[in-house]
Design a protein around this motif. Sequence first.
Motif, PDB file in Angstrom:
ATOM      1  N   ASP A 193      -3.548  -4.328  51.726  1.00 42.05           N
ATOM      2  CA  ASP A 193      -2.348  -3.392  53.475  1.00 42.05           C
ATOM      3  C   ASP A 193      -1.854  -2.360  53.372  1.00 42.05           C
ATOM      4  N   LEU A 194      -2.544  -2.715  54.545  1.00 38.30           N
ATOM      5  CA  LEU A 194      -2.593  -0.207  54.964  1.00 38.30           C
ATOM      6  C   LEU A 194      -1.354  -0.150  55.349  1.00 38.30           C
ATOM      7  N   THR A 195      -0.948  -1.112  55.996  1.00 35.46           N
ATOM      8  CA  THR A 195       0.155  -1.252  57.024  1.00 35.46           C
ATOM      9  C   THR A 195       1.816  -0.594  56.654  1.00 35.46           C
ATOM     10  N   ALA A 196       2.070  -1.972  55.549  1.00 30.18           N
ATOM     11  CA  ALA A 196       2.777  -1.548  53.846  1.00 30.18           C
ATOM     12  C   ALA A 196       2.864   0.132  53.043  1.00 30.18           C
ATOM     13  N   LEU A 197       1.650   0.580  53.056  1.00 27.99           N
ATOM     14  CA  LEU A 197       1.100   1.416  52.318  1.00 27.99           C
ATOM     15  C   LEU A 197       2.047   3.128  53.899  1.00 27.99           C
ATOM     16  N   LEU A 198       1.545   2.576  54.563  1.00 31.10           N
ATOM     17  CA  LEU A 198       1.583   3.907  55.408  1.00 31.10           C
ATOM     18  C   LEU A 198       3.605   3.928  55.854  1.00 31.10           C
ATOM     19  N   VAL A 199       3.712   2.831  55.797  1.00 30.45           N
ATOM     20  CA  VAL A 199       5.156   2.360  55.853  1.00 30.45           C
ATOM     21  C   VAL A 199       6.010   3.685  54.523  1.00 30.45           C
ATOM     22  N   GLY A 200       6.709   4.440  54.819  1.00 30.69           N
ATOM     23  CA  GLY A 200       7.158   5.229  53.853  1.00 30.69           C
ATOM     24  C   GLY A 200       6.817   6.563  53.690  1.00 30.69           C
ATOM     25  N   SER A 201       5.434   6.252  54.216  1.00 37.02           N
ATOM     26  CA  SER A 201       4.455   7.318  53.317  1.00 37.02           C
ATOM     27  C   SER A 201       4.383   9.074  54.480  1.00 37.02           C
ATOM     28  N   GLU A 202       6.314   9.254  54.496  1.00 35.11           N
ATOM     29  CA  GLU A 202       6.554  10.315  55.516  1.00 35.11           C
ATOM     30  C   GLU A 202       5.787  11.379  55.613  1.00 35.11           C
ATOM     31  N   GLY A 203       4.279  10.984  56.239  1.00 34.16           N
ATOM     32  CA  GLY A 203       3.779  11.730  57.459  1.00 34.16           C
ATOM     33  C   GLY A 203       2.523  12.495  56.487  1.00 34.16           C
ATOM     34  N   THR A 204       2.477  12.232  55.394  1.00 32.57           N
ATOM     35  CA  THR A 204       1.751  12.970  54.394  1.00 32.57           C
ATOM     36  C   THR A 204       0.038  11.463  54.538  1.00 32.57           C
ATOM     37  N   LEU A 205       0.074  10.943  54.688  1.00 30.06           N
ATOM     38  CA  LEU A 205      -1.390   9.431  54.962  1.00 30.06           C
ATOM     39  C   LEU A 205      -2.157  10.736  56.508  1.00 30.06           C
ATOM     40  N   GLY A 206      -1.511   9.626  57.736  1.00 32.87           N
ATOM     41  CA  GLY A 206      -1.813   9.434  59.465  1.00 32.87           C
ATOM     42  C   GLY A 206      -0.207  10.323  60.122  1.00 32.87           C
ATOM     43  N   VAL A 207      -0.369   9.772  60.886  1.00 33.83           N
ATOM     44  CA  VAL A 207       0.205  10.363  62.112  1.00 33.83           C
ATOM     45  C   VAL A 207       0.333   8.682  63.042  1.00 33.83           C
ATOM     46  N   ILE A 208       1.130   8.074  63.276  1.00 36.52           N
ATOM     47  CA  ILE A 208       1.493   7.450  63.892  1.00 36.52           C
ATOM     48  C   ILE A 208       1.135   7.151  65.116  1.00 36.52           C
ATOM     49  N   VAL A 209       0.623   6.474  66.122  1.00 34.11           N
ATOM     50  CA  VAL A 209       1.111   7.255  66.930  1.00 34.11           C
ATOM     51  C   VAL A 209       0.611   5.953  68.263  1.00 34.11           C
ATOM     52  N   GLY A 210       0.842   4.555  67.746  1.00 35.71           N
ATOM     53  CA  GLY A 210       1.535   3.412  68.041  1.00 35.71           C
ATOM     54  C   GLY A 210       2.409   2.028  66.965  1.00 35.71           C
ATOM     55  N   ALA A 211       2.436   1.366  67.088  1.00 34.91           N
ATOM     56  CA  ALA A 211       3.043   0.499  66.334  1.00 34.91           C
ATOM     57  C   ALA A 211       3.881  -1.042  66.770  1.00 34.91           C
ATOM     58  N   LEU A 426      13.131  18.071  50.249  1.00 32.29           N
ATOM     59  CA  LEU A 426      14.934  18.173  49.139  1.00 32.29           C
ATOM     60  C   LEU A 426      15.210  17.152  47.832  1.00 32.29           C
ATOM     61  N   LYS A 427      14.379  16.445  48.182  1.00 27.71           N
ATOM     62  CA  LYS A 427      14.579  14.982  46.178  1.00 27.71           C
ATOM     63  C   LYS A 427      12.740  15.549  45.260  1.00 27.71           C
ATOM     64  N   ARG A 428      11.943  16.468  46.132  1.00 28.69           N
ATOM     65  CA  ARG A 428      10.862  16.336  45.441  1.00 28.69           C
ATOM     66  C   ARG A 428      10.335  17.150  44.739  1.00 28.69           C
ATOM     67  N   ARG A 429      11.393  17.809  43.711  1.00 29.83           N
ATOM     68  CA  ARG A 429      11.596  18.208  42.535  1.00 29.83           C
ATOM     69  C   ARG A 429      12.292  17.096  41.327  1.00 29.83           C
ATOM     70  N   ILE A 455      -4.294  18.463  55.073  1.00 31.20           N
ATOM     71  CA  ILE A 455      -3.587  19.490  56.103  1.00 31.20           C
ATOM     72  C   ILE A 455      -2.040  18.798  56.353  1.00 31.20           C
ATOM     73  N   LEU A 456      -2.485  17.099  55.993  1.00 32.70           N
ATOM     74  CA  LEU A 456      -1.172  16.379  56.351  1.00 32.70           C
ATOM     75  C   LEU A 456       0.605  16.852  55.214  1.00 32.70           C
ATOM     76  N   ASN A 457       1.348  17.600  56.394  1.00 31.74           N
ATOM     77  CA  ASN A 457       2.061  17.891  55.798  1.00 31.74           C
ATOM     78  C   ASN A 457       2.481  17.535  54.127  1.00 31.74           C
ATOM     79  N   PRO A 458       1.563  19.177  54.288  1.00 29.61           N
ATOM     80  CA  PRO A 458       1.624  19.444  52.404  1.00 29.61           C
ATOM     81  C   PRO A 458       2.818  20.330  52.202  1.00 29.61           C
ATOM     82  N   GLY A 459       3.285  20.513  50.874  1.00 27.38           N
ATOM     83  CA  GLY A 459       4.491  20.466  50.506  1.00 27.38           C
ATOM     84  C   GLY A 459       6.235  19.368  50.264  1.00 27.38           C
ATOM     85  N   LYS A 460       6.009  18.167  51.062  1.00 21.44           N
ATOM     86  CA  LYS A 460       6.156  17.412  51.380  1.00 21.44           C
ATOM     87  C   LYS A 460       6.174  16.425  50.652  1.00 21.44           C
ATOM     88  N   VAL A 461       6.906  15.535  49.802  1.00 21.25           N
ATOM     89  CA  VAL A 461       7.103  14.273  49.265  1.00 21.25           C
ATOM     90  C   VAL A 461       6.259  14.773  47.572  1.00 21.25           C
TER      91      VAL A 461
END
Lengths: 462, 462
Positions: A193-211, A426-429, A455-461
């Motif tokens: 279920d890649l859809t569920a995996l992408l939900v909540g992934s905060e831009g670290t897996l890919g850029v959502i261009v359609g839903a 903000l909650k990474r640590r 390269i996607l959203n480094p330093g986040k999450v």
Amino acid sequence: MDTVVTALRAALHDPDGAVVRTDPGVLDGARTDKSGWIAPGGPVAVVEARSVEHVQATLRTCSALGVPVVPRGAGTGLAGGANGTEGTVVLSVARMDRIVEVSVEDELAVVEPGVLNGALNAAVAEHGLRFAPDPASAAIASIGGNIATNAGGLRCVKYGVTREAVLGLDVVLADGRLVSTGHRTVKGVTGLDLTALLVGSEGTLGVIVGATVRLVPVPAGEPATLGAVYPTVQQAAAAAAAVVAGPERPSTVELLDALALEGIAAYLGPEVLSETVGSGSAGGVFLFVEFDGAGATEAALGAVPRLQAEGGTVHLAGSAAERERLLTIRRSFHAAMESRGRVLIEDVAVPRSRLAEMFARVEAIGREHGVSIPTVAHAGDGNLHPNFVFDGDEVPAHVWDAADAVFRAAIELGGTLTGEHGVGVLKRRWIGDELSDDVLDLQRGIRRVFDPAGILNPGKVF
Amino acid sequence: MDTVVTALRAALHDPDGAVVRTDPGVLDGARTDKSGWIAPGGPVAVVEARSVEHVQATLRTCSALGVPVVPRGAGTGLAGGANGTEGTVVLSVARMDRIVEVSVEDELAVVEPGVLNGALNAAVAEHGLRFAPDPASAAIASIGGNIATNAGGLRCVKYGVTREAVLGLDVVLADGRLVSTGHRTVKGVTGLDLTALLVGSEGTLGVIVGATVRLVPVPAGEPATLGAVYPTVQQAAAAAAAVVAGPERPSTVELLDALALEGIAAYLGPEVLSETVGSGSAGGVFLFVEFDGAGATEAALGAVPRLQAEGGTVHLAGSAAERERLLTIRRSFHAAMESRGRVLIEDVAVPRSRLAEMFARVEAIGREHGVSIPTVAHAGDGNLHPNFVFDGDEVPAHVWDAADAVFRAAIELGGTLTGEHGVGVLKRRWIGDELSDDVLDLQRGIRRVFDPAGILNPGKVF
């Protein structure tokens, strides 16, 4: 960093910089979000993508040059997840805001990521439908951002979070490839279920261009609304648990603690509270409960004795105007806090049975650190938003110390750092306090599958 | 393959083979499931694990020796996903069947994977709670298996599929490490949603050894049940769509096509149908619709004109006995099919708006291939179960040809190969028709993160 700007303008056929923006105002705006956190450095460009091709070309170019990319929607996040940090390219999909299709029969919409939650709801209202997730920021938050953070809201106690509302996604990977996950059907188990995996992934897996998102019928009739005032937050929390565990599911259960209610009274004027929930509300705790759909009134009447059993003074709204007044109390919370200074809005969640205990912990932490922490909770979900009000632009150290204690308490009670805002910066640590090393390793491994160069959203999450 | 048996018995402290079974009867039983597909070879051992430690020791041992492991629950799958193939070790968690905890306040249960769906529901009924997913096999299927296949059922049109009912998982990875995902809270977005990723992963990512599952209140009062008969499947499908799109959500919407109804009439005796839904039901199509909770009767009455508008003869059950008779028609479908021969139960799903078209396709495919394909549908979800009845143990080539045409039609209509049964072995060859190469690459990459050596359930799904 002129190279990347030049390369992006060439790749996007944008010689004049209408899409690949470098104006200082635009760069500066992308350094922050609604959390108020401002990235210390700043991005080298903000790509205001108008199409999937723009997103693909941006990611191909940045991949080739090894330049990090920060995906961004409407910029209403509360954890710094979409803030443009030093040397990055911010890839904004805010202008990709078309509603591509509404299927009434299949109860779904196909949207570009920049469509605002409120705009989608306005567009589908004529069909008696709505997109269920309703974050407080619905009017200004984008569907793409809702998906990236798995946004919740007031209604999710009955209607579920964003994950439950997403059927399929179009996603551009770090290397520019476009992939589609999920389907237009409400069920489907072909592969992982890649859809569920992408939900909540905060831009670290890919850029959502359609839903492709699910719509649900707007419940028939008027909702039935209750306001109750309790002497203590423990009683109010117990009442919230009792009403959720009842035979009919409430559509909203919101708890405002004494400090929150005091702030609202100061903001709206004390007469608003005394007129609405009685003069005994001073120092009290407020619980807002709503039922919707067929049988809403019966369900609300059935809930009254449960609310009273915990010591509440209960008011059933007898008219739309009365309902509106009760709702205004809840709705005014954020404005009331913001009228007092800068606000850090936290977002812990605990099992419902620990809600009263968590409120007690927040209160104790406030006392100990000399910080006032007015708190509102989506009580039906055990999701608390402790608010820290402070002066100045930077969150002071003693406020972070208090927040740190709040996070640890939530995890200790079997809860989580973030119910619906995401980890961001903000909650990474604290992520390692909640997730084990083995789980973090798996997550980092998955991230590498989607984005080997990181390269996607480094330093986040992470 | 004596080495692996010896090593397993040593690792599990099982000198007598009470846990690491090699009896021919046990090995043989593990080669099949409820699909009827029998693996051509067979496993070298069946580990009947009693504890997490047994699972960990088994996976450590098999990892060290490079022996593939097939995780298995109650063996009620319909796609061959848990069938022990040549040279594998079948790791059964069926005997890990304790309900560890029921929290009424938090509306959740913590269970071992071998707990049967029906057993959990029986245990929590006294608290007025239930586990919402209700596959037809609920009495004999395990929660672990429900999770591994993201099982659906009759109620999921209102209550969602298994994914929505799982809060957290304990999973043993291929190398024997135990990890925990998710939490006891209903919301949470700390990091990637590994819980959702594991749901429906069919034993390819890890072995589920514990689950924290959501319970929901059993709706108050009696459900309100409607039976309707239509001259054509197109009318019945349109009626199903209309009733789902209505203001109140039905809790069940089941459609039995003319061949299915004919088979049931032959099985139950024609008088059962004529007494229940009228003598005009010969050659007709049956739609079963149920509402539950407060306002169920009003909702059912409100649905009557919608059902009639599409040409249906509608019966509202006036008593529990009448409801039971309507339900018996639906419930007898599988038994009726099995009384005619061996059955291949398929599981495609299409967008609800294409349901009528999909039925037409199934009918045309049946005619073209000279196969009778009685079909039942969870019509509210667009999920069809075309049944292929045949003689002998092996699915004949012309039946697979017809099934192949059914799969392709579902995908062509924007649907999926499998709504709730999973891919397993039986639908593996079509996965590439539904998922793009890029998506399959991502999925295989994720699998490698969890199980670098690929010892978990090889040859299944991918």
